[in-house]
Design a protein around this motif. Structure first.
Motif, PDB file in Angstrom:
ATOM      1  N   ARG A   1       0.876  -1.169   0.000  1.00  9.89           N
ATOM      2  CA  ARG A   1       0.000   0.000   0.000  1.00  9.89           C
ATOM      3  C   ARG A   1       0.918   1.225   0.000  1.00  9.89           C
ATOM      4  O   ARG A   1       1.809   1.320   0.850  1.00  9.89           O
TER       5      ARG A   1
ATOM      6  N   LEU B   1      -6.852   3.044  -4.620  1.00 13.40           N
ATOM      7  CA  LEU B   1      -7.750   2.918  -3.477  1.00 13.40           C
ATOM      8  C   LEU B   1      -8.528   4.205  -3.277  1.00 13.40           C
ATOM      9  O   LEU B   1      -9.718   4.196  -2.998  1.00 13.40           O
TER      10      LEU B   1
ATOM     11  N   LEU C   1      -2.656   0.383  -4.394  1.00 14.05           N
ATOM     12  CA  LEU C   1      -2.351  -0.954  -3.897  1.00 14.05           C
ATOM     13  C   LEU C   1      -1.647  -1.695  -5.026  1.00 14.05           C
ATOM     14  O   LEU C   1      -2.186  -1.808  -6.122  1.00 14.05           O
TER      15      LEU C   1
END
Lengths: 256, 310
Positions: free
Chosen positions: B224, B247, B253
């Motif tokens: 992330r 995201l 991600l």
């Protein structure tokens, strides 16, 4: 942990085990005992009352076996409930799944599950009817007690209970519900046979003669107007049909 | 050894179990994992011959259960601890089981002691707690000293002591060389108990692998990354052949690479990185990654995690 392993038994051995398991199942729940108690009180109590009652009649006393025949008419319902309760409660709890894990051969389970409760109910009913006959005779020894007549009467009672038991167990296996099966058995065995002729309509009375309750009543009391052959045929069709439907349900459908 | 071969169960137009094939090996605890409604219980019921498969078959020691004359000596199962007649005592329940399989009556008191049911065995099941019913069900499963044991959600409703007891028991049973299949919808529970995992979702087989393989497999390598320049980083990653999922307008991600690779790409592209994190490789997340797409009634992530982490 050790369990002795012997070779797997043959079909007769498997049947004997399944029957033994059914026997233990029946006697390890209270409902069986309550049903037997209810049947005993009804049948023997009515027989005794019958004996005392005919004592007041000035005419010739009836034969003693009439006591058992009259008493079994209502008393059979306690025995039919006994048979049903050996089958249906397992569907409410899902215990049928556990039972089938232990006895996965469904044909073997079917034979034991039909045979054991029906045999117990029939044997109990015949013994109670005999007790009712003797109680009536003890209360009124003027009654005629002939052994051939007694044996014939008990034979008829056995046929009625056998047919009723098979009907109940078949309905239980098919409907898988105590309430549903109980209602169905009471309708064809008790309510409709007495209700339909009460309207005085020809086709309704004729229809009632096709119900197992009418045939059972005929075999016990000689009424309504049927023949032994027609009564036997009606019982055979209903019991055989219910048994076939119940067998299909146990053998072919998913467990629960 | 349990062999499940192309097992399929169809209810009307619904495929509850869809062509599932796996083997359960002896000497291991195999976890059978899936969200509620994934088809675990239906599969176990078909293994036990309770439900008729639409297609396929399940074999226990090479034979279908419905062929066995003494099934309790081959397979012990606890599917539903409440599937017992409440009016009977626990001991009588086990006596019926013993009689049905020709097992010596003395064995009944042995298994009662083994599961710690004690004097409660002489009381009617009506008054049993769920934990006591689970113990009774396990006692019945152990009665015939079987080589195969199937337990469906045996830890449901148990207190911590009960859970620990079952963990220990299934470990011992597997160490004795038995085949143990244990279903659960709780990943965390499996992490502590199972050696091998069979994961299903919406009736389909998703994974059949060791715990280690699942842990380090799909879902474990996710990075992330938070940056003020999402578009530029996304393009830079794409130039390196990396798939990035947006995201929100600050976070991406990236799957299948370690955090270092993403950091290097960002540096080379001259993009500021405000946060860079490798998603922890817990079995729970791996499980979610594997089953996320296959939760039957899953609508939102919250609902999904709520189901897996009660």
């Amino acid at each position: 942990m050790s369990v002795t392993r012997t070779g797997e038994p043959g079909m007769a051995g498997l049947l004997a085990r399944a029957a033994a398991a059914e026997w233990t199942r029946m006697w390890t729940v209270r409902t069986t005992w309550w049903c037997l108690l209810a049947a005993a009180v009804t049948v023997v109590g009515l027989g005794l009352t019958f004996g005392i009652d005919v004592g007041g009649d000035p005419g010739g006393a009836p034969p003693a076996q009439l006591a058992g025949e009259i008493a079994v008419l209502p008393g059979q319902f306690a025995l039919l409930v006994l048979v049903l309760l050996a089958v249906t409660p397992e569907y409410a709890t899902g215990a049928i799944g556990t039972t089938l894990q232990w006895t996965p051969r469904r044909g073997v389970l079917l034979a034991a599950r039909v045979g054991m409760p029906v045999a117990v109910a029939t044997a109990a009913g015949v013994l109670l009817a005999l007790a009712a006959d003797l109680a009536a005779w003890a209360a009124q020894p003027r009654m005629e007690l002939s052994f051939p007549a007694l044996a014939g009467s008990l034979g008829s009672i056995a046929i009625v209970l056998l047919a009723g038991g098979l009907l109940a167990v078949g309905a239980g296996l098919l409907l898988r519900s105590t309430a549903g099966a109980l209602a169905a058995v009471f309708l064809v065995q008790l309510v409709l046979p007495f209700l339909l002729p009460a309207f005085g309509v020809g086709w309704m009375s004729a229809l009632s003669l096709l119900l197992p309750g009418s045939a059972a009543t005929f075999l016990l009391l000689g009424e309504p107007d049927m023949t032994t052959a027609s009564a036997a045929a009606v019982l055979a069709v209903w019991s055989g049909g219910a048994l076939a439907a119940g067998a299909w349900s146990l053998l072919r459908r998913d467990a629960a | 050894m349990v062999q499940v071969q192309g097992l399929t169960k169809q209810y009307g137009s619904v495929l509850a179990v869809d062509d599932v094939t796996f083997d359960v090996e002896p000497g291991k605890v195999t976890g059978f994992l899936g969200p509620n409604g994934a088809g675990k219980s239906t599969t176990m019921r078909m293994i036990l011959g309770l439900d008729r498969p639409t297609r396929g078959r399940a074999l226990i020691g090479g034979r279908r259960l419905a062929e066995l004359g003494e099934p309790l000596r081959e397979v012990g199962a606890l599917l539903d601890a409440s599937a017992v007649q409440p009016g009977r005592t626990g001991r009588d329940h086990l006596r019926v089981a013993a009689r049905s399989n020709g097992i010596a009556p003395g064995r009944v008191d042995e298994v009662i002691a083994e599961v710690g049911l004690g004097p409660a065995a002489r009381r009617r099941i009506r008054g049993y707690s769920l934990g006591m019913r689970q113990r009774l069900g396990i006692a019945a499963a152990l009665l015939g000293d079987p080589a195969v044991l199937l337990f469906d959600e045996p830890m449901n409703g148990l207190d911590l002591d009960g859970v620990r007891w079952i963990r220990r028991l299934v470990r011992e049973l597997a160490d004795e060389g038995r085949t143990v299949l244990l279903s659960s919808h709780l990943m965390s529970e499996m992490q502590q108990t199972a050696d091998h995992l069979v994961i299903i979702g919406r009736g389909r087989l998703i994974a059949d692998a060791s715990i280690e393989q699942v842990l380090h497999g799909e879902g474990a390598r996710q990075v992330r990354v938070r940056t003020p320049a999402v578009d530029r980083l996304e393009r830079a990653l794409a130039r390196h052949g990396l798939q990035a999922r947006r995201l929100d307008d600050r976070e991406l991600l990236v799957e299948g690479v370690p955090a270092g690779t993403v950091g290097d790409v960002a540096l080379a592209a001259g993009v500021a990185v405000h946060r860079l994190a490798e998603e922890s490789s817990s079995l729970e997340q791996a499980y979610l990654a594997l089953t996320g797409a296959s939760v039957e009634y899953g609508t939102a992530d919250a609902a999904l995690t709520g189901q897996v982490l009660p």
